[in-house]
Design an enzyme around this catalytic site. Sequence first.
Site, short mmCIF file in Angstrom:
data_model
loop_
_atom_site.label_atom_id
_atom_site.label_comp_id
_atom_site.label_asym_id
_atom_site.label_seq_id
_atom_site.Cartn_x
_atom_site.Cartn_y
_atom_site.Cartn_z
N HIS A 58 33.48 44.63 47.44
CA HIS A 58 34.44 43.86 46.66
C HIS A 58 35.84 44.28 47.10
O HIS A 58 36.04 45.40 47.60
CB HIS A 58 34.33 44.15 45.16
CG HIS A 58 33.00 43.88 44.55
ND1 HIS A 58 31.95 44.77 44.61
CD2 HIS A 58 32.56 42.83 43.83
CE1 HIS A 58 30.92 44.28 43.96
NE2 HIS A 58 31.26 43.09 43.46
N ASP B 217 37.00 47.55 45.71
CA ASP B 217 36.27 48.72 46.20
C ASP B 217 37.05 49.41 47.30
O ASP B 217 37.03 50.64 47.42
CB ASP B 217 34.90 48.32 46.78
CG ASP B 217 34.01 47.63 45.78
OD1 ASP B 217 34.16 47.88 44.57
OD2 ASP B 217 33.14 46.84 46.21
#
Length: 442
Positions: free
Chosen positions: A107, A110
């Site tokens: 993501h 992240d």
Amino acid sequence: MSVVTGEKEFFTGINQIKYEGRESDNPLAFRWYEADKVVAGKTMKEHLRFACAYWHSFNGNGADPFGAATHVFPWDVKSDAVERAKDKMDASFEFITKMDLPYYCFHDIDLVDYTNDVSDNEKRLHTLVEYGKQKQAESGVKLLWGTANVFSHSRYMNGASTNPDFHALAHAGAQVKSAIDATIALKGENYVFWGGREGYMSLLNTDMKREQDHLAKFLHTAKDYARKQGFKGTFFIEPKPCEPTKHQYDYDAATVCGFLQKYDLLGDFKLNLEVNHATLAGHTFQHELQVAVDNGLLGSMDANRGDMQNGWDTDQFPNDVMEVAEYMLIILQAGGFAGGGINFDAKIRRNSTDPSDLFYAHVGGMDVFARALIIADNILQKSDYKKTRADRYNSFDSGAGREFENGKLSLKDLRDYAASKGEPARTSGKQEYLENLINRYI
């Protein structure tokens, strides 16, 4: 694949994981996964296309709804967000290359922590993307897919693309644009949409049709943008029935198939299926796989498992050979994934606090899938599995049954056939025989 580290080695004392065969007692070695071994015409690496989930492996900290973090990571200590993110990427590529994983997934948040400033977030992500390009070039590791986390921030408490507030929807659009740009820059092969809060808690305050119309419009808008930027990969939608919302619009594979058809998205989208999400929907993962295959929409999978005593998304590493062999029977007969692979969307347990635990978890998961691949191929090649299944339907292979399949019989024709033939014979489904067959090949 050569091991890639930064200025500091984070996983000291652990070398690249190698295949040592079934007699090995080394817990940091593969007993079944032999990347270049050919099975059913392709190497294991080509069949399985393993990926590391950046979020669980390098962002998860062991916290749960009832307790604080238990995993203290040496790559997560610097105060500057970008420098901390670079350390995390150094650690991730060291781990990924030591595990000989060909892919990773992420993501946007992240890779680097976000603020509430759209422009600043874009700059941060761009910096990490440039750093990621270097890591990919050094290692040969590829990006299986990217995505945007448009569910964690408080602005998304009522959803992202289905939010009743257009301002919140626009923020989701900004994140998805940036995440698509990052995926393209890193030569990602696919892009995923997971509707973490695309659903409702109560119908009393929800215009469900309008929200689903907005979701479809958002997907079309994102898809059109990516295509104009030259993205050639596949878009995936990941079904999940609930949690955190009461009811999510991407409930299960069948629901998503109907949604894609209704909103004219079938040409660009396929499914990324997760095992634990199937459990939450009241299905087996085999069922979800078969629905996707039957609709020509099997794109990728998130590998994990749930806990039968915990009714929530526990995301444990897969370890049941018989179950995974059943998955591989379906995947092999379908010809494999359409663009995707097997992403370990799984996390080590809260009380697994040693750096080696992350390796044990992935070694076990990769070995289970490799063993299941061999088992499934042997079943398909050497047993009467396919014939036993086909024989259940042989009454449709000729005569009146074939005429029915070809649309040549009326309802009266069916009545006349039943009246002339009397009661049908009882034919065994041989379920126990087939279950035993899998165990024989295990």
